[in-house]
Design a protein around this motif. Structure first.
Motif, PDB file in Angstrom:
ATOM      1  N   LYS A  25     -11.987 -58.951   7.048  1.00 51.50           N
ATOM      2  CA  LYS A  25     -10.816 -58.205   6.593  1.00 51.50           C
ATOM      3  C   LYS A  25      -9.670 -59.203   6.458  1.00 51.50           C
ATOM      4  O   LYS A  25      -9.100 -59.662   7.454  1.00 51.50           O
ATOM      5  CB  LYS A  25     -10.486 -57.096   7.603  1.00 51.50           C
ATOM      6  CG  LYS A  25      -9.251 -56.261   7.262  1.00 51.50           C
ATOM      7  CD  LYS A  25      -9.409 -55.491   5.958  1.00 51.50           C
ATOM      8  CE  LYS A  25      -8.274 -54.467   5.816  1.00 51.50           C
ATOM      9  NZ  LYS A  25      -8.219 -53.913   4.445  1.00 51.50           N
ATOM     10  N   LEU A 159     -10.563 -49.558   7.040  1.00 52.13           N
ATOM     11  CA  LEU A 159     -11.881 -50.059   7.435  1.00 52.13           C
ATOM     12  C   LEU A 159     -12.925 -48.944   7.465  1.00 52.13           C
ATOM     13  O   LEU A 159     -13.925 -49.049   8.182  1.00 52.13           O
ATOM     14  CB  LEU A 159     -11.787 -50.754   8.797  1.00 52.13           C
ATOM     15  CG  LEU A 159     -11.020 -52.083   8.763  1.00 52.13           C
ATOM     16  CD1 LEU A 159     -10.748 -52.586  10.163  1.00 52.13           C
ATOM     17  CD2 LEU A 159     -11.786 -53.127   7.957  1.00 52.13           C
ATOM     18  N   ALA A 165     -14.887 -52.537  14.251  1.00 47.76           N
ATOM     19  CA  ALA A 165     -13.769 -53.340  13.768  1.00 47.76           C
ATOM     20  C   ALA A 165     -13.317 -54.239  14.910  1.00 47.76           C
ATOM     21  O   ALA A 165     -12.957 -53.753  15.977  1.00 47.76           O
ATOM     22  CB  ALA A 165     -12.622 -52.449  13.307  1.00 47.76           C
ATOM     23  N   GLN A 186     -16.547 -44.560  14.556  1.00 45.28           N
ATOM     24  CA  GLN A 186     -16.263 -45.989  14.544  1.00 45.28           C
ATOM     25  C   GLN A 186     -15.729 -46.458  15.892  1.00 45.28           C
ATOM     26  O   GLN A 186     -15.175 -45.687  16.671  1.00 45.28           O
ATOM     27  CB  GLN A 186     -15.237 -46.307  13.453  1.00 45.28           C
ATOM     28  CG  GLN A 186     -15.719 -46.041  12.040  1.00 45.28           C
ATOM     29  CD  GLN A 186     -14.627 -46.309  11.021  1.00 45.28           C
ATOM     30  OE1 GLN A 186     -13.612 -45.607  10.975  1.00 45.28           O
ATOM     31  NE2 GLN A 186     -14.819 -47.332  10.200  1.00 45.28           N
ATOM     32  N   ALA A 188     -13.683 -49.951  17.971  1.00 44.76           N
ATOM     33  CA  ALA A 188     -12.900 -51.176  17.858  1.00 44.76           C
ATOM     34  C   ALA A 188     -13.231 -52.095  19.031  1.00 44.76           C
ATOM     35  O   ALA A 188     -13.474 -51.630  20.154  1.00 44.76           O
ATOM     36  CB  ALA A 188     -11.408 -50.866  17.835  1.00 44.76           C
ATOM     37  N   ALA A 279     -16.750 -55.665  11.038  1.00 49.63           N
ATOM     38  CA  ALA A 279     -15.602 -56.230  10.324  1.00 49.63           C
ATOM     39  C   ALA A 279     -14.770 -57.067  11.293  1.00 49.63           C
ATOM     40  O   ALA A 279     -14.386 -56.571  12.366  1.00 49.63           O
ATOM     41  CB  ALA A 279     -14.746 -55.132   9.715  1.00 49.63           C
ATOM     42  N   VAL A 281     -11.211 -58.885  11.652  1.00 52.31           N
ATOM     43  CA  VAL A 281      -9.877 -58.916  11.037  1.00 52.31           C
ATOM     44  C   VAL A 281      -9.328 -60.330  11.143  1.00 52.31           C
ATOM     45  O   VAL A 281      -9.117 -60.855  12.236  1.00 52.31           O
ATOM     46  CB  VAL A 281      -8.938 -57.910  11.721  1.00 52.31           C
ATOM     47  CG1 VAL A 281      -7.568 -57.939  11.032  1.00 52.31           C
ATOM     48  CG2 VAL A 281      -9.521 -56.499  11.673  1.00 52.31           C
TER      49      VAL A 281
END
Length: 289
Positions: A25, A159, A165, A186, A188, A279, A281
């Motif tokens: 990202k 996202l 993430a 999802q 994190a 992903a 960042v």
């Protein structure tokens, strides 16, 4: 570059061999004056300042101080940086602080004991007075306050489609906002770049202040700080150079390298189920000098 920032697939056998799909990202591409997550965190505060001078805090190598100075100069907003360590006042400025000064930030050095108490109202009032900054809009160290956290919620929303993430964490504000923007399925992951076990409490506090509730969809892995903030090791340097050679991505050392190293290690450990879309960042670019 307008939001959302690009989401780029990156093929790396250290992930593909475990059937993990890696996306980058690219928040580092958002705005040259407010690199990466600093755009998301500082923009709401620049707007809230309504033209008042901005006073904020950081150490000698603070990305946040550099970003604030650069953004203030671009928008003709005066900035004052309160720097941890009064002994630094008598020394030549390092490249990071020199960048701040070159972009118009007035530097005010305070002793470390005072810096630790900067959140105390009486201490803050004294700092403002001694810095000649009465009436300034105060942004906390790292830029993490409720406005900044709400500004980072869109990062999670951008996202959609990823399973995990992941982001490197300093003060935790970006993770606090990102997790609020994720869908129920999802998760994190935060990779702290500082030593200590304080960050989880800070993130929960920031979420309560920003959203009136906590989110349970995130976790931290504290193993990859490489000695703490602004610390690296030859192993981390070798890893970052190798990642740059593999993918042509300039890897910022204090945050991004630690994040990517941690994700490679976790993938090797089997922390992500096969079929996971992950992903990372990318929050910044290497600072010259």
């Amino acid at each position: 570059m307008p939001l959302p920032s690009p989401l780029q697939e990156t093929r790396d056998e250290r992930f593909t061999s475990h059937d993990v799909r890696l996306l980058l990202k690219r928040d580092d591409l958002i705005d040259p004056s407010l690199i990466g997550n600093k755009y998301r965190k500082l923009t709401p505060n620049l707007e809230a300042a309504s033209g008042r001078p901005i006073l904020t805090f950081g150490g000698a190598y603070s990305n946040h101080l550099r970003a604030t100075a650069t953004a203030g100069a671009a928008r003709s907003i005066p900035t004052i940086g309160v720097v941890r360590g009064d002994e630094l006042a008598a020394r030549p400025l390092n490249p990071s602080l020199a960048h701040c000064a070159a972009h118009g930030m007035r530097l005010h050095f305070v002793d470390r004991a005072t810096y630790r108490r900067k959140s105390d109202p009486a201490t803050l009032a004294r700092i403002l007075r001694e810095a000649g900054a009465d009436g300034a809009y105060v942004v906390p160290e790292g830029g993490s306050n409720a406005a900044a956290v709400r500004g980072c919620r869109a990062l999670g929303e951008e996202l959609a489609g990823v399973d995990v993430a992941a982001i490197a964490c300093g003060t935790g504000g970006t993770l606090a906002g990102l997790s609020a923007g994720l869908a129920p399925h999802q998760r994190a992951l935060g990779i702290p770049v500082l030593k200590g076990d304080f960050l989880a409490d800070e993130i929960r506090t920031l979420q309560r202040e920003a959203f009136g509730r906590e989110f349970a969809n995130w976790r931290l892995d504290p193993r990859f700080h490489f000695g703490g903030y602004a610390r690296t090791t030859p192993e981390l340097e070798d890893f970052a150079r190798d990642f740059e050679d593999r993918h042509g991505l300039p890897v910022e050392r204090l945050y991004v390298a630690k994040l990517l190293y941690g994700l490679v290690a976790l993938t090797r450990e089997g922390a992500f189920p096969r079929g996971t879309t992950l992903a990372a960042v990318i929050t910044g670019t290497p600072f010259p000098g």
